[in-house]
Design an enzyme around this catalytic site. Sequence first.
Site, short mmCIF file in Angstrom:
data_model
loop_
_atom_site.label_atom_id
_atom_site.label_comp_id
_atom_site.label_asym_id
_atom_site.label_seq_id
_atom_site.Cartn_x
_atom_site.Cartn_y
_atom_site.Cartn_z
N ASP A 16 -4.30 0.41 2.31
CA ASP A 16 -5.75 0.49 2.04
C ASP A 16 -6.47 1.26 3.14
O ASP A 16 -6.02 1.30 4.28
CB ASP A 16 -6.31 -0.94 1.92
CG ASP A 16 -7.66 -0.95 1.22
OD1 ASP A 16 -7.98 0.03 0.51
OD2 ASP A 16 -8.40 -1.93 1.39
N HIS A 33 -6.43 10.21 0.42
CA HIS A 33 -5.24 9.90 -0.37
C HIS A 33 -4.10 10.86 -0.02
O HIS A 33 -2.94 10.46 0.08
CB HIS A 33 -5.54 9.95 -1.87
CG HIS A 33 -6.56 8.93 -2.30
ND1 HIS A 33 -6.52 7.63 -1.89
CD2 HIS A 33 -7.65 9.03 -3.11
CE1 HIS A 33 -7.53 6.97 -2.43
NE2 HIS A 33 -8.23 7.78 -3.17
N LEU A 127 18.00 1.79 1.58
CA LEU A 127 16.67 1.16 1.40
C LEU A 127 16.30 1.22 -0.08
O LEU A 127 16.50 2.26 -0.73
CB LEU A 127 15.61 1.93 2.22
CG LEU A 127 14.15 1.55 1.97
CD1 LEU A 127 13.82 0.19 2.60
CD2 LEU A 127 13.19 2.60 2.54
#
Length: 248
Positions: A16, A33, A127
């Site tokens: 955020d 963004h 991962l």
Amino acid sequence: MTSRSDIPHHIGVIMDGNGRWAQSRGQPRITGHQAGVEAARGIVNACVELHIQVLTLYVFSTENWKRPLGEVSFLMRLAEKYALEEIDELHQNGVRVQHMGQREKLPPTLLDSLDKLAAQTKNNKRLTLNLAINYSGRVEILNAAALIIQAHLKGEINIDDISPMDFTYFLYCPDVPDVDLIIRTGGEKRLSNFLLWRSVEAVYWSTPIYWPDFHPQDLSEAIKFYKDQNMQLENETRIFGANHKQNN
Ligand code: IPE
Ligand code: IPE
Ligand code: MG
């Protein structure tokens, strides 16, 4: 023996603060963004190096559809660009990528690129990266309940026998373990509908740093907080256990 306090197996990140990061520089929100993608790249690589098993990045919530159309379209295109452009590096780094969320409403071109990314990386072991796009913890649970009812009606399972562990099997990405550490950047202390079912024992760490400024050293700080929290819990359990024995 490794204890729960050693390292989080599954880290979830509420990325955020992109808009505020951009606005604080007098730039449009979309620049934030874009910068957020760079931060994500750095954190994915750091998780590979730290031998974290699972990373879930909260990219787009179901609530985010309420944002202005221009921002939503930009975010969809950005996610698609990420999936297409990062595929080789993710694959080389041994990352398995999965989409976590509802497919409905997502642009077909984004779904295609996510499917391609998932197919190419599905055997990687270092991962697991879950991209939570069009994700809602409540919808995930509702969806699981609907699937369970369907399986029950087909005679495949008996609803009376379902344990919480069985329920997990019907969630998105069923092989993903519970989340151990949830990180939220941007200063808010909300969970914002993230990983509701899997966060029962999660440690929550919130930092005022905006997501584009979040670096691997901040991740290390969050992991240290996680270890400290668990160490404290283990000590309290030991002391409580000792007192309990003394008093009985
Ligand atoms: C997080 O940053 C990114 C998404 C939710 C897609 P925001 O866009 O929420 O940034 P702030 O919170 O407005 O600064
Ligand atoms: C949470 O950020 C969702 C994502 C990071 C994708 P938001 O900015 O959308 O959350 P709220 O509005 O502060 O709850
Ligand atoms: Mg926000």
